[in-house]
Design an enzyme around this catalytic site. Structure first.
Site, PDB file in Angstrom:
ATOM      1  N   ASP A  79      -3.552 -42.290  26.875  1.00  9.96           N
ATOM      2  CA  ASP A  79      -2.288 -41.696  26.438  1.00  9.96           C
ATOM      3  C   ASP A  79      -1.365 -41.330  27.593  1.00  9.96           C
ATOM      4  OD1 ASP A  79      -4.269 -39.706  27.030  1.00  9.96           O
ATOM      5  OD2 ASP A  79      -2.983 -38.185  26.136  1.00  9.96           O
ATOM      6  N   GLU A 140      -5.936 -37.203  26.189  1.00 17.09           N
ATOM      7  CA  GLU A 140      -6.337 -36.434  27.368  1.00 17.09           C
ATOM      8  C   GLU A 140      -5.292 -35.383  27.696  1.00 17.09           C
ATOM      9  OE1 GLU A 140      -6.465 -35.471  31.722  1.00 17.09           O
ATOM     10  OE2 GLU A 140      -4.860 -36.386  30.543  1.00 17.09           O
TER      11      GLU A 140
END
Length: 388
Positions: A79, A140
């Protein structure tokens, strides 16, 4: 050894797909396609269901030709922070930047691309290697949510590396902070702001009085604190009876983290009580800190691998967390590697082209070095995880 043109093209491909936190499906599908083409055993877990995202963590396993070597984990996250839609990387004067209206996405696509290139080189050159576990996490950013959703039994590694630090290739992060989130609800008393304000107790004002007494920002060389979000109130003619504040504290020293978190909680509670209000405080551990021994195999392997390809190596600490915090908590000695990304989480983010290539070369060298280790060697000098 590595193919620079291939790395460039792969980087452009990965930053060009949508990968905002909890919306990494396009990136995950592209990654699974690449890993399948590299003859890896690929699967996706159910982290997406657990955290409200559209896909899970992508895990891959590659059987080695050195059965006595330790299982090596290589990890990066899929991400990006917003704005990350429609990224158009620009290559100029040895730098890679975005167009200025988005982040670049080198955090952490540079890590993803380096791992893929290293596996390609390993396959093409038929390098000796132990078993490899590749872990690509989702969500994350903002709390390591994908890594927290991993099932412990799915992690098979003896030691590992997370490619997710801002320093140059060759830099090894061995000390990271723990983080607490502190969520506060300040309760006052509602009243009509024009007709009877003296009957109310303004929760926003209470919060302001507490914030004025709060130690925040850089506390010392190991400790930071931040007030990140505040919300409350209904209208200007109503004395607000409730306001919510979200804060965090971090420290590489567990005692200092405990002390800073306690100070923040007690400040809100003390100020609220002094004026006849109330403060509800909810403290959650986001992740624990860890310290790796400089002589541990996971650190020595990374440094020697850097030296193998002419990269200067040094050990460092950081003020940020990464998935390595979770992996170390799970008992897997795991260092964080510098990958050269700079000014991350801003539209000014950039990475040097040379660093993009050096990361991949470093990962190849790590795979080579790990193949020479014995499993027993990898377990020596365990990591210190500061749990509370």
């Amino acid at each position: 050894m590595i193919n620079k043109q291939r790395i460039r093209e792969e980087f452009v491909a990965f930053v060009g797909v949508t990968a905002e936190t909890r919306a990494e499906r396009e990136a995950a599908d592209l990654l699974k396609q690449r890993l399948t083409g590299l003859q890896a055993d690929v699967r996706e877990d159910n982290a997406g269901e657990k955290i409200g995202g559209n896909c899970g963590n992508v895990l891959a396993y590659i059987k080695g030709n050195r059965p006595d070597a330790p299982v090596l984990m290589l990890s990066a996250h899929l991400d990006c922070v917003a704005p990350c839609a429609g990224i158009k990387p620009r290559f100029k004067d040895g730098l890679i930047t975005s167009g200025g209206d988005t982040v670049l996405g080198s955090d952490d696509k540079a890590g993803v691309v380096a791992i893929l290139e290293a596996i390609r080189v390993m396959r093409e050159q038929k390098l000796p290697h132990g078993d490899l576990q590749l872990v690509f996490t989702v969500a994350e950013e903002g709390g390591l949510h994908g890594a927290k959703s991993l099932e412990r039994e799915s992690l098979k590694a003896d030691l590992g590396y997370v490619l997710d630090a801002e320093g140059p290739p060759g830099e090894v992060v061995t000390i990271t902070p723990g983080q607490d989130s502190i969520h506060v609800i300040m309760h006052g008393k509602t009243a009509h702001a024009g007709m009877a304000p003296e009957e109310g107790l303004n929760a926003i004002v209470l919060a302001g009085k507490a914030l004025a007494q709060l130690q925040q920002g850089r506390i010392d060389e190991e400790t930071t604190a931040n007030v990140g979000l505040i919300s409350g109130g209904i209208a200007t003619n109503i004395v607000p009876d409730k306001v919510e504040i979200s804060c965090e504290a971090r420290s590489r020293n567990p005692e200092k983290l405990t002390r800073q978190t306690r100070h923040m909680a007690e400040t809100f509670q003390r100020v609220a009580a002094a004026y006849g209000g109330k403060a509800e405080v909810d403290i959650k551990r986001v992740y624990d800190s860890f310290t790796l021994d400089a002589a541990s195999p996971v650190v020595q392997l990374a440094q020697k691998a850097a030296e193998d390809i002419g990269l200067p190596s040094r050990l460092t600490s950081t003020g940020g967390g990464s998935d390595a915090n979770l992996f170390n908590t799970c008992g897997i000695p795991c260092a964080v590697l510098g990958i050269g990304m700079s000014k991350v989480h801003t539209v000014d983010e950039f990475i040097k082209e040379k660093d993009l290539y050096d990361i991949a070369g470093w990962v190849v060298a790590i795979i080579r070095r790990a193949a020479r280790l014995e499993k027993a060697q990898a377990a020596a000098r365990p990591t210190t995880v500061h749990s509370y």
